[in-house]
Motif scaffolding. Sequence first.
Motif, PDB file in Angstrom:
ATOM      1  N   ARG A 105      48.854  58.724  39.472  1.00 18.50           N
ATOM      2  CA  ARG A 105      48.936  58.930  38.018  1.00 18.50           C
ATOM      3  C   ARG A 105      48.836  57.612  37.255  1.00 18.50           C
ATOM      4  NH1 ARG A 105      53.195  62.096  40.054  1.00 18.50           N
ATOM      5  NH2 ARG A 105      54.760  60.637  39.243  1.00 18.50           N
ATOM      6  N   SER A 106      48.479  56.542  37.939  1.00 20.04           N
ATOM      7  CA  SER A 106      48.324  55.248  37.263  1.00 20.04           C
ATOM      8  C   SER A 106      47.298  55.356  36.144  1.00 20.04           C
ATOM      9  CB  SER A 106      47.877  54.182  38.273  1.00 20.04           C
ATOM     10  OG  SER A 106      48.839  54.013  39.282  1.00 20.04           O
ATOM     11  N   GLY A 107      47.558  54.639  35.068  1.00 16.35           N
ATOM     12  CA  GLY A 107      46.636  54.697  33.940  1.00 16.35           C
ATOM     13  C   GLY A 107      45.315  54.011  34.227  1.00 16.35           C
ATOM     14  N   LYS A 108      45.371  52.898  34.972  1.00 13.24           N
ATOM     15  CA  LYS A 108      44.140  52.162  35.271  1.00 13.24           C
ATOM     16  C   LYS A 108      44.335  51.256  36.483  1.00 13.24           C
ATOM     17  CE  LYS A 108      45.150  48.905  31.465  1.00 13.24           C
ATOM     18  NZ  LYS A 108      46.237  49.742  30.862  1.00 13.24           N
ATOM     19  N   VAL A 109      43.210  50.914  37.079  1.00 10.44           N
ATOM     20  CA  VAL A 109      43.175  49.951  38.172  1.00 10.44           C
ATOM     21  C   VAL A 109      42.252  48.819  37.733  1.00 10.44           C
ATOM     22  CG1 VAL A 109      42.603  49.531  40.586  1.00 10.44           C
ATOM     23  CG2 VAL A 109      43.481  51.779  39.897  1.00 10.44           C
ATOM     24  N   VAL A 110      42.812  47.617  37.598  1.00 12.96           N
ATOM     25  CA  VAL A 110      42.039  46.456  37.149  1.00 12.96           C
ATOM     26  C   VAL A 110      41.890  45.504  38.336  1.00 12.96           C
ATOM     27  CG1 VAL A 110      41.831  44.622  35.438  1.00 12.96           C
ATOM     28  CG2 VAL A 110      43.082  46.722  34.862  1.00 12.96           C
ATOM     29  N   CYS A 111      40.663  45.073  38.585  1.00 14.03           N
ATOM     30  CA  CYS A 111      40.357  44.267  39.770  1.00 14.03           C
ATOM     31  C   CYS A 111      39.844  42.886  39.364  1.00 14.03           C
ATOM     32  CB  CYS A 111      39.281  44.950  40.611  1.00 14.03           C
ATOM     33  SG  CYS A 111      39.596  46.694  40.954  1.00 14.03           S
ATOM     34  N   ILE A 112      40.397  41.865  39.998  1.00 10.13           N
ATOM     35  CA  ILE A 112      39.938  40.497  39.775  1.00 10.13           C
ATOM     36  C   ILE A 112      38.822  40.189  40.762  1.00 10.13           C
ATOM     37  CG2 ILE A 112      40.566  38.059  39.783  1.00 10.13           C
ATOM     38  CD1 ILE A 112      41.823  39.616  37.504  1.00 10.13           C
ATOM     39  N   GLY A 113      37.688  39.760  40.255  1.00 10.19           N
ATOM     40  CA  GLY A 113      36.576  39.397  41.112  1.00 10.19           C
ATOM     41  C   GLY A 113      36.500  37.889  41.305  1.00 10.19           C
ATOM     42  N   ARG A 114      35.925  37.477  42.435  1.00  6.90           N
ATOM     43  CA  ARG A 114      35.636  36.049  42.677  1.00  6.90           C
ATOM     44  C   ARG A 114      36.860  35.158  42.499  1.00  6.90           C
ATOM     45  NH1 ARG A 114      30.014  35.878  39.082  1.00  6.90           N
ATOM     46  NH2 ARG A 114      29.117  37.777  39.962  1.00  6.90           N
ATOM     47  N   ASN A 115      37.937  35.501  43.199  1.00 11.70           N
ATOM     48  CA  ASN A 115      39.177  34.736  43.053  1.00 11.70           C
ATOM     49  C   ASN A 115      39.477  33.879  44.277  1.00 11.70           C
ATOM     50  OD1 ASN A 115      41.313  33.891  41.452  1.00 11.70           O
ATOM     51  ND2 ASN A 115      42.709  35.462  42.238  1.00 11.70           N
ATOM     52  N   TYR A 116      38.552  33.827  45.249  1.00 10.00           N
ATOM     53  CA  TYR A 116      38.683  32.962  46.419  1.00 10.00           C
ATOM     54  C   TYR A 116      37.353  32.228  46.598  1.00 10.00           C
ATOM     55  CZ  TYR A 116      42.984  35.417  47.830  1.00 10.00           C
ATOM     56  OH  TYR A 116      44.263  35.940  47.881  1.00 10.00           O
ATOM     57  N   ALA A 117      37.410  30.907  46.689  1.00  5.79           N
ATOM     58  CA  ALA A 117      36.195  30.093  46.680  1.00  5.79           C
ATOM     59  C   ALA A 117      35.235  30.446  47.816  1.00  5.79           C
ATOM     60  CB  ALA A 117      36.556  28.611  46.743  1.00  5.79           C
ATOM     61  N   ASP A 118      35.756  30.632  49.036  1.00  4.46           N
ATOM     62  CA  ASP A 118      34.873  30.906  50.168  1.00  4.46           C
ATOM     63  C   ASP A 118      34.204  32.271  50.051  1.00  4.46           C
ATOM     64  OD1 ASP A 118      35.360  28.449  51.275  1.00  4.46           O
ATOM     65  OD2 ASP A 118      36.886  29.154  52.676  1.00  4.46           O
ATOM     66  N   HIS A 119      34.889  33.219  49.413  1.00  2.00           N
ATOM     67  CA  HIS A 119      34.272  34.534  49.182  1.00  2.00           C
ATOM     68  C   HIS A 119      33.128  34.416  48.183  1.00  2.00           C
ATOM     69  CE1 HIS A 119      33.671  38.752  48.466  1.00  2.00           C
ATOM     70  NE2 HIS A 119      34.102  38.668  47.221  1.00  2.00           N
ATOM     71  N   ILE A 120      33.313  33.572  47.169  1.00  4.43           N
ATOM     72  CA  ILE A 120      32.242  33.337  46.195  1.00  4.43           C
ATOM     73  C   ILE A 120      31.015  32.780  46.910  1.00  4.43           C
ATOM     74  CG2 ILE A 120      31.557  31.918  44.213  1.00  4.43           C
ATOM     75  CD1 ILE A 120      34.501  32.048  43.290  1.00  4.43           C
ATOM     76  N   THR A 121      31.251  31.836  47.820  1.00  5.66           N
ATOM     77  CA  THR A 121      30.152  31.220  48.558  1.00  5.66           C
ATOM     78  C   THR A 121      29.436  32.223  49.441  1.00  5.66           C
ATOM     79  OG1 THR A 121      31.304  29.083  48.565  1.00  5.66           O
ATOM     80  CG2 THR A 121      29.571  29.408  50.213  1.00  5.66           C
ATOM     81  N   GLU A 122      30.199  33.074  50.153  1.00  3.59           N
ATOM     82  CA  GLU A 122      29.559  33.996  51.089  1.00  3.59           C
ATOM     83  C   GLU A 122      28.712  35.049  50.386  1.00  3.59           C
ATOM     84  OE1 GLU A 122      32.457  35.969  53.532  1.00  3.59           O
ATOM     85  OE2 GLU A 122      33.424  36.999  51.838  1.00  3.59           O
ATOM     86  N   LEU A 123      29.009  35.344  49.129  1.00  5.01           N
ATOM     87  CA  LEU A 123      28.197  36.297  48.370  1.00  5.01           C
ATOM     88  C   LEU A 123      27.200  35.599  47.455  1.00  5.01           C
ATOM     89  CD1 LEU A 123      30.618  39.213  47.383  1.00  5.01           C
ATOM     90  CD2 LEU A 123      29.129  38.996  49.379  1.00  5.01           C
ATOM     91  N   ASN A 124      27.159  34.268  47.538  1.00  3.03           N
ATOM     92  CA  ASN A 124      26.222  33.482  46.730  1.00  3.03           C
ATOM     93  C   ASN A 124      26.389  33.781  45.245  1.00  3.03           C
ATOM     94  OD1 ASN A 124      24.161  31.563  46.427  1.00  3.03           O
ATOM     95  ND2 ASN A 124      22.556  33.134  46.394  1.00  3.03           N
ATOM     96  N   SER A 125      27.650  33.832  44.817  1.00  5.04           N
ATOM     97  CA  SER A 125      27.966  34.118  43.418  1.00  5.04           C
ATOM     98  C   SER A 125      28.370  32.836  42.691  1.00  5.04           C
ATOM     99  CB  SER A 125      29.108  35.138  43.329  1.00  5.04           C
ATOM    100  OG  SER A 125      28.748  36.367  43.918  1.00  5.04           O
ATOM    101  N   ALA A 126      28.419  32.914  41.387  1.00  3.18           N
ATOM    102  CA  ALA A 126      28.835  31.763  40.586  1.00  3.18           C
ATOM    103  C   ALA A 126      30.347  31.744  40.452  1.00  3.18           C
ATOM    104  CB  ALA A 126      28.195  31.843  39.200  1.00  3.18           C
ATOM    105  N   ARG A 127      30.922  30.558  40.507  1.00  2.00           N
ATOM    106  CA  ARG A 127      32.372  30.417  40.354  1.00  2.00           C
ATOM    107  C   ARG A 127      32.758  30.630  38.894  1.00  2.00           C
ATOM    108  NH1 ARG A 127      36.177  26.032  43.321  1.00  2.00           N
ATOM    109  NH2 ARG A 127      38.072  26.260  42.070  1.00  2.00           N
TER     110      ARG A 127
END
Length: 240
Positions: free
Chosen positions: A16-38
């Motif tokens: 019954r939670s109103g919403k689920v909010v997700c933080i993206g790109r919050n670990y540097a090595d994960h950003i690198t492995e997906l070739n995303s911008a910090r």
Amino acid sequence: MVLLRRGMATMASLKRSGKVVCIGRNYADHITELNSARPKQPFFFQKPTSSLLLPGEGPVIRPRGVNLHYEVELALIMGKRVRDLNSEDEQAALDAIESYALSIDMTARNVQNEAKKKGLPWDISKGFDTFLPIGNVISKAAIPDPHKIELYLSVNGKMQQNDSTELMLFRIPRILADISKVMTLEPGDIILTGTPKGVGAVVPGDVMRAGIRVDGKELEEARMEVAVEESTSSYEYAET
């Protein structure tokens, strides 16, 4: 920040939670492995509450045509109504959290990649039913410092993710402050704090096991085991 505190969350109340909010790109090595911008500031998106998969509710379902990825994350369950939080007020931020849980942010990676390439929303890639397995509610007493725990996830017994929350680029007070300046956080809302490196694909027949270690010791209430099965629905991913 406004008041409103409630009792300990239950598994049923998470649905019954109103919403689920997700933080993206919050670990540097994960950003690198997906070739995303910090990111220069916390980057967040939402998953529908209908994607929640509680313990014992069954497997994660992979839609046909989807390249399905796992992302283990620490989840915060809010206990207070929070608006315009000061990011420097760490105590207020931690006090606003009622409890914790372990979660797996399942992602249709090929769908997400197409959306990124074409400048389209990510909603579908994150929002399928069963795309948010979540573990048992964990009391705050069991996790004295959420910035000093180890998250891990294995697939078929092989360890794939295993890192400390000390590696977060943006700590919890900054995360809650930035979200609460855009949207009011309500008691029962769920916040996913980002995933460390090691994300990858799972296919039907695979079994994911995930957990949390505090001071090197396994947290029993955080243990998760989730199988993956193929969807039998009429949906099949096709390029937009």
